[in-house]
Design a protein around this motif. Structure first.
Motif, PDB file in Angstrom:
ATOM      1  N   VAL A  27      19.474   0.554  38.837  1.00  0.00           N
ATOM      2  CA  VAL A  27      20.474   1.258  38.046  1.00  0.00           C
ATOM      3  C   VAL A  27      21.555   0.274  37.637  1.00  0.00           C
TER       4      VAL A  27
ATOM      5  N   SER B 150      25.054   0.359  36.384  1.00  0.00           N
ATOM      6  CA  SER B 150      26.133   1.325  36.236  1.00  0.00           C
ATOM      7  C   SER B 150      27.017   1.044  35.033  1.00  0.00           C
ATOM      8  N   ARG B 151      26.986  -0.173  34.489  1.00  0.00           N
ATOM      9  CA  ARG B 151      27.842  -0.505  33.346  1.00  0.00           C
ATOM     10  C   ARG B 151      27.229  -0.046  32.028  1.00  0.00           C
ATOM     11  N   THR B 152      25.913  -0.182  31.894  1.00  0.00           N
ATOM     12  CA  THR B 152      25.261   0.185  30.637  1.00  0.00           C
ATOM     13  C   THR B 152      24.526   1.512  30.709  1.00  0.00           C
ATOM     14  N   GLY B 153      24.347   2.054  31.923  1.00  0.00           N
ATOM     15  CA  GLY B 153      23.600   3.296  32.066  1.00  0.00           C
ATOM     16  C   GLY B 153      22.098   3.112  32.026  1.00  0.00           C
ATOM     17  N   THR B 154      21.633   1.877  32.093  1.00  0.00           N
ATOM     18  CA  THR B 154      20.195   1.606  32.078  1.00  0.00           C
ATOM     19  C   THR B 154      19.591   1.907  33.440  1.00  0.00           C
ATOM     20  N   ILE B 155      18.485   2.620  33.458  1.00  0.00           N
ATOM     21  CA  ILE B 155      17.799   2.999  34.690  1.00  0.00           C
ATOM     22  C   ILE B 155      16.334   2.645  34.556  1.00  0.00           C
TER      23      ILE B 155
ATOM     24  N   ALA C  23      22.130  13.329  31.064  1.00  0.00           N
ATOM     25  CA  ALA C  23      22.460  12.050  30.460  1.00  0.00           C
ATOM     26  C   ALA C  23      22.256  10.944  31.481  1.00  0.00           C
ATOM     27  N   PRO C  24      22.282   9.676  31.040  1.00  0.00           N
ATOM     28  CA  PRO C  24      22.108   8.587  32.010  1.00  0.00           C
ATOM     29  C   PRO C  24      23.092   8.635  33.160  1.00  0.00           C
ATOM     30  N   GLY C  25      24.361   8.972  32.871  1.00  0.00           N
ATOM     31  CA  GLY C  25      25.338   9.079  33.944  1.00  0.00           C
ATOM     32  C   GLY C  25      24.994  10.187  34.927  1.00  0.00           C
ATOM     33  N   ASP C  26      24.480  11.314  34.416  1.00  0.00           N
ATOM     34  CA  ASP C  26      24.070  12.410  35.302  1.00  0.00           C
ATOM     35  C   ASP C  26      22.867  11.997  36.134  1.00  0.00           C
TER      36      ASP C  26
ATOM     37  N   ILE D  72      22.111   9.024  37.165  1.00  0.00           N
ATOM     38  CA  ILE D  72      22.562   8.128  38.235  1.00  0.00           C
ATOM     39  C   ILE D  72      23.095   8.937  39.404  1.00  0.00           C
TER      40      ILE D  72
END
Length: 367
Positions: free
Chosen positions: A258, A260-265, A343-346, A348
């Motif tokens: 993960v 956390s800065r770009t939201g890439t998972i 969303a990516p933040g969710d 994570i």
């Protein structure tokens, strides 16, 4: 002739392996066969007024005085020449393995003062030293700069790329060879670039099956010892065959990466989730500000005033719960999250909660 027939036979064996496997040369390095870093300090001359400002870079003047003294030119004490066409630079390069004296290597030239640009400059003879302080190459030549910078009298300027860094193709001549252990030992060590016990075992099997039993043996999960011929010519031919043998790499452990800065998972192939029920919702807060005018009554002593009012609304979005059955794999995780519309933040937050609950059977790595 016998050696050439052996080489052809081994290459035929290599060709029968799966084309999907990786070659040994792509996943492993020969121990002791590596490049060495070289660095030096020099002067770039011939600049068009874009060199160091000597008042802020006194070492440039000191270097120029020292160089001129070697040619019998002595500058009187207390005299500091204003050198606008000279820049102090650091020169660095990598000396490849097996580089021989007389061969040429590329060098990178970087300003260490306040020179605005190295465009059009020439690097004077600069010794390049290794970590042991010995000189291994000599650099000199015209600097090629990929950027430029222009500045007006009013202080405005335009800069493209980095004009204070340049490169000299074949700008250094190798003066000394770095000894290697390639020909001094009876065996050769192959170090995996990604340590893995399965890959090491596959490499041992590939070499033994192609060359002969007992040729290779694993030292640990990252290194494999290979018995090689003592004759240098035969050893080179032997390594040419070995490095082209195909090896199937072991699969990576289950991981979830993960950013956390770009939201890439990134979710690995073997990631699974134990039985768990997940629900995720979010609050939406809307703040709207407006202005109201307060008008006093006629013939009163009051004054007209403007007041601000705020309208705050809090709305909780509806959330649906989804269930992870035993042995859920990557495809099921992605489909479940997409159905919820996270969303990516969710996502994570969901992965972190699953890890804390012990339901996520993988390494969660947050970078």
């Amino acid at each position: 002739m016998g050696r050439e027939l052996l080489r052809i036979a081994l290459l035929l064996v290599v060709g029968m392996h799966s084309a999907l496997a990786d070659r040994i040369k792509d996943i492993a390095d020969v121990a002791g066969v590596r490049s060495n870093q070289l660095v030096g300090y020099g002067l770039v001359v011939g600049l068009d007024g874009t060199g160091d400002q000597t008042s802020q870079a006194p070492f440039t003047v000191q270097s120029m005085k020292s160089m001129l003294a070697q040619f019998g030119i002595v500058i009187p004490p207390g005299v500091n020449p204003q050198l606008k066409n000279v820049a102090a630079v650091s020169v660095h390069t990598d000396l490849p393995a097996f580089a021989k004296p007389g061969q040429f290597i590329d060098v990178t030239v970087s300003s260490i003062g306040n020179a605005k640009s190295l465009r059009g400059g020439t690097l004077l003879m600069t010794p390049l030293k290794g970590a042991n302080g010995e000189i291994y190459a000599i650099a000199q030549g015209n600097v090629v700069v990929g950027g430029f910078g222009v500045q007006g009298n009013d202080g405005s300027k335009i800069t493209l790329n980095v004009p204070s860094v340049g490169r000299i193709a074949s700008g250094a001549t190798v003066e000394r060879m770095v000894p290697t252990a390639f020909t001094s030992n009876s065996s050769i060590i192959l170090n995996l670039r990604r340590a893995d016990f399965t890959t090491a075992l596959h490499m041992v099997d590939a070499i033994n099956n192609s060359v002969g039993p007992g040729t290779a043996s694993a030292i640990d999960g990252a290194s494999v010892r290979v018995e090689a011929p003592l004759d240098v010519a035969q050893r080179v031919a032997f390594m040419s065959v070995v490095e082209n043998l195909p090896v199937e790499q072991g699969e990576e452990a289950a991981k979830v990466i993960v950013n956390s800065r770009t939201g890439t998972i990134v979710i690995g192939k073997h990631v699974q989730v134990s039985p768990a029920a997940v629900t995720h919702g979010s609050l939406t807060v809307t703040i709207k500000e407006s202005k109201e005018v307060s008008q006093p009554a006629p013939r009163s002593a009051g004054a007209t005033t403007v007041t601000a009012t705020s309208d705050i609304k809090v709305q909780e979005s509806g959330s649906r719960m989804f269930l992870f059955e035993p042995g859920v794999a990557l495809n099921d995780i992605v489909q479940a999250v997409n159905q919820v519309g996270a969303a990516p933040g969710d996502l994570i937050a969901i992965l972190e909660a699953l890890k804390q609950s012990g339901a996520l059977r993988a390494q969660l790595i947050i970078i």
